[in-house]
Design a protein around this motif. Structure first.
Motif, PDB file in Angstrom:
ATOM      1  N   PRO A  54     -95.487  21.215  16.937  1.00  0.00           N
ATOM      2  CA  PRO A  54     -96.698  20.436  16.964  1.00  0.00           C
ATOM      3  C   PRO A  54     -97.114  19.861  18.550  1.00  0.00           C
ATOM      4  CG  PRO A  54     -97.252  21.051  15.303  1.00  0.00           C
ATOM      5  CD  PRO A  54     -95.768  21.469  15.391  1.00  0.00           C
ATOM      6  N   ALA A  55     -97.372  20.526  19.721  1.00  0.00           N
ATOM      7  CA  ALA A  55     -96.831  18.501  21.142  1.00  0.00           C
ATOM      8  C   ALA A  55     -97.470  17.774  20.325  1.00  0.00           C
ATOM      9  CB  ALA A  55     -97.834  19.478  22.244  1.00  0.00           C
ATOM     10  N   ASP A  56     -98.793  17.068  19.824  1.00  0.00           N
ATOM     11  CA  ASP A  56     -99.722  16.679  19.085  1.00  0.00           C
ATOM     12  C   ASP A  56     -98.870  15.680  17.887  1.00  0.00           C
ATOM     13  OD1 ASP A  56    -100.907  15.510  21.837  1.00  0.00           O
ATOM     14  OD2 ASP A  56    -102.371  16.907  21.073  1.00  0.00           O
ATOM     15  N   ALA A  57     -97.414  16.111  17.594  1.00  0.00           N
ATOM     16  CA  ALA A  57     -97.058  15.597  15.945  1.00  0.00           C
ATOM     17  C   ALA A  57     -96.162  14.775  16.193  1.00  0.00           C
ATOM     18  CB  ALA A  57     -96.421  17.038  15.323  1.00  0.00           C
ATOM     19  N   LEU A  58     -96.565  13.339  14.990  1.00  0.00           N
ATOM     20  CA  LEU A  58     -95.192  12.395  15.378  1.00  0.00           C
ATOM     21  C   LEU A  58     -94.125  12.983  14.560  1.00  0.00           C
ATOM     22  CD1 LEU A  58     -94.334   9.480  15.847  1.00  0.00           C
ATOM     23  CD2 LEU A  58     -95.729   9.349  13.851  1.00  0.00           C
ATOM     24  N   VAL A  59     -93.013  13.174  15.286  1.00  0.00           N
ATOM     25  CA  VAL A  59     -91.299  13.329  14.043  1.00  0.00           C
ATOM     26  C   VAL A  59     -90.620  12.517  14.045  1.00  0.00           C
ATOM     27  CG1 VAL A  59     -89.241  14.691  14.943  1.00  0.00           C
ATOM     28  CG2 VAL A  59     -91.728  15.399  16.299  1.00  0.00           C
ATOM     29  N   ILE A  60     -90.381  12.215  12.647  1.00  0.00           N
ATOM     30  CA  ILE A  60     -89.548  11.352  12.228  1.00  0.00           C
ATOM     31  C   ILE A  60     -88.612  12.046  11.773  1.00  0.00           C
ATOM     32  CG2 ILE A  60     -90.006   9.726  10.372  1.00  0.00           C
ATOM     33  CD1 ILE A  60     -93.035   9.653  10.026  1.00  0.00           C
ATOM     34  N   HIS A  61     -87.218  11.718  12.444  1.00  0.00           N
ATOM     35  CA  HIS A  61     -85.933  12.156  12.307  1.00  0.00           C
ATOM     36  C   HIS A  61     -85.298  11.504  11.207  1.00  0.00           C
ATOM     37  CE1 HIS A  61     -86.060  13.546  16.685  1.00  0.00           C
ATOM     38  NE2 HIS A  61     -86.610  12.381  16.622  1.00  0.00           N
ATOM     39  N   ALA A  62     -84.035  12.027  10.541  1.00  0.00           N
ATOM     40  CA  ALA A  62     -83.827  11.559   9.129  1.00  0.00           C
ATOM     41  C   ALA A  62     -83.454   9.715   9.825  1.00  0.00           C
ATOM     42  CB  ALA A  62     -82.167  12.198   8.872  1.00  0.00           C
ATOM     43  N   ASP A  63     -82.762   9.704  10.163  1.00  0.00           N
ATOM     44  CA  ASP A  63     -82.926   8.522  10.521  1.00  0.00           C
ATOM     45  C   ASP A  63     -83.891   7.309  10.559  1.00  0.00           C
ATOM     46  OD1 ASP A  63     -83.122   9.084  12.766  1.00  0.00           O
ATOM     47  OD2 ASP A  63     -81.396   8.017  13.804  1.00  0.00           O
ATOM     48  N   GLY A  64     -84.984   7.897  11.216  1.00  0.00           N
ATOM     49  CA  GLY A  64     -86.167   7.124  10.613  1.00  0.00           C
ATOM     50  C   GLY A  64     -86.730   6.334  11.820  1.00  0.00           C
ATOM     51  N   ARG A  65     -85.582   7.272  13.133  1.00  0.00           N
ATOM     52  CA  ARG A  65     -86.458   7.489  14.596  1.00  0.00           C
ATOM     53  C   ARG A  65     -87.514   8.306  14.548  1.00  0.00           C
ATOM     54  NH1 ARG A  65     -83.940  10.321  18.126  1.00  0.00           N
ATOM     55  NH2 ARG A  65     -82.090  11.697  16.381  1.00  0.00           N
ATOM     56  N   MET A  66     -88.709   7.340  15.227  1.00  0.00           N
ATOM     57  CA  MET A  66     -89.913   8.321  15.554  1.00  0.00           C
ATOM     58  C   MET A  66     -89.848   8.852  16.951  1.00  0.00           C
ATOM     59  SD  MET A  66     -93.269   6.056  12.989  1.00  0.00           S
ATOM     60  CE  MET A  66     -91.879   4.680  14.101  1.00  0.00           C
ATOM     61  N   THR A  67     -90.459   9.770  16.948  1.00  0.00           N
ATOM     62  CA  THR A  67     -91.022  10.369  18.638  1.00  0.00           C
ATOM     63  C   THR A  67     -92.065  11.419  18.636  1.00  0.00           C
ATOM     64  OG1 THR A  67     -89.622  12.766  18.259  1.00  0.00           O
ATOM     65  CG2 THR A  67     -88.598  10.498  18.876  1.00  0.00           C
ATOM     66  N   TRP A  68     -92.504  11.274  19.423  1.00  0.00           N
ATOM     67  CA  TRP A  68     -94.342  11.576  20.368  1.00  0.00           C
ATOM     68  C   TRP A  68     -93.564  12.419  21.749  1.00  0.00           C
ATOM     69  CZ3 TRP A  68     -98.908  10.050  23.361  1.00  0.00           C
ATOM     70  CH2 TRP A  68     -99.888  10.594  22.587  1.00  0.00           C
ATOM     71  N   ARG A  69     -93.989  13.429  21.396  1.00  0.00           N
ATOM     72  CA  ARG A  69     -93.781  13.852  22.640  1.00  0.00           C
ATOM     73  C   ARG A  69     -92.644  14.205  23.114  1.00  0.00           C
ATOM     74  NH1 ARG A  69     -99.719  13.780  25.154  1.00  0.00           N
ATOM     75  NH2 ARG A  69    -101.021  14.559  23.751  1.00  0.00           N
ATOM     76  N   GLY A  70     -91.901  13.901  22.995  1.00  0.00           N
ATOM     77  CA  GLY A  70     -90.000  13.780  23.348  1.00  0.00           C
ATOM     78  C   GLY A  70     -90.209  11.974  23.580  1.00  0.00           C
ATOM     79  N   ALA A  71     -91.123  11.376  23.580  1.00  0.00           N
ATOM     80  CA  ALA A  71     -90.415  10.225  23.938  1.00  0.00           C
ATOM     81  C   ALA A  71     -90.409   8.763  23.189  1.00  0.00           C
ATOM     82  CB  ALA A  71     -91.901   9.067  24.355  1.00  0.00           C
ATOM     83  N   PRO A  72     -89.061   8.171  22.507  1.00  0.00           N
ATOM     84  CA  PRO A  72     -89.091   7.571  21.245  1.00  0.00           C
ATOM     85  C   PRO A  72     -90.368   6.235  20.961  1.00  0.00           C
ATOM     86  CG  PRO A  72     -87.541   7.074  23.051  1.00  0.00           C
ATOM     87  CD  PRO A  72     -88.413   7.830  23.602  1.00  0.00           C
ATOM     88  N   GLN A  73     -90.436   6.132  20.279  1.00  0.00           N
ATOM     89  CA  GLN A  73     -91.610   5.290  19.531  1.00  0.00           C
ATOM     90  C   GLN A  73     -90.929   3.320  19.025  1.00  0.00           C
ATOM     91  OE1 GLN A  73     -94.770   6.194  21.040  1.00  0.00           O
ATOM     92  NE2 GLN A  73     -94.214   7.311  21.734  1.00  0.00           N
TER      93      GLN A  73
END
Length: 128
Positions: A54-73
């Motif tokens: 989903p476009a408005d979901a916060l993605v948390i990667h395995a290493d702990g990085r967070m991205t939202w709409r493709g932009a790193p947070q």
């Protein structure tokens, strides 16, 4: 003089049969509490679908990085400042399968502390 009959000791098999019968009835009733689906209903198959997050979901990667709409947070607090007020009411989070559970809980607490009212974790459900 009357002859006394010897009492034969009864085995408790009748009580055991009653208990097993009651358990059988219980499981039959408990198994039919949910309404069955219509017999002519065919469920949708999603195995071949090309799905995206989903476009408005916060993605948390395995290493702990967070991205939202493709932009790193950078952090949960800086991410929450970007969201409008109505998006903070129900925040969707998509964690990687290999993300440590302790990290997910830590990030969830940071999001709650930064103003997220309800956090929904998006997962994959396999029916087969």
């Amino acid at each position: 003089m009357k002859v006394r009959r010897q009492k034969t000791e009864r085995e408790p098999t009748i009580a055991l049969i009653n208990i097993v019968f009651l358990m059988l009835i219980f499981f039959l009733v408990a198994g039919t509490l949910a309404r069955p689906l219509d017999k002519d209903l065919t469920l949708v198959r999603t195995a071949e679908l090309d799905t995206t997050a989903p476009a408005d979901a916060l993605v948390i990667h395995a290493d702990g990085r967070m991205t939202w709409r493709g932009a790193p947070q950078d952090s949960a607090a800086s991410f929450m400042t970007q969201l409008p007020a109505e998006a903070r009411a129900r925040l969707r989070v998509i964690p990687d399968r290999d993300l440590n559970a302790a990290d997910l809980v830590r990030i969830g607490r940071a999001l709650r502390g930064a103003g997220a009212e309800k956090i929904v974790i998006v997962t994959e459900k396999a029916l087969e």
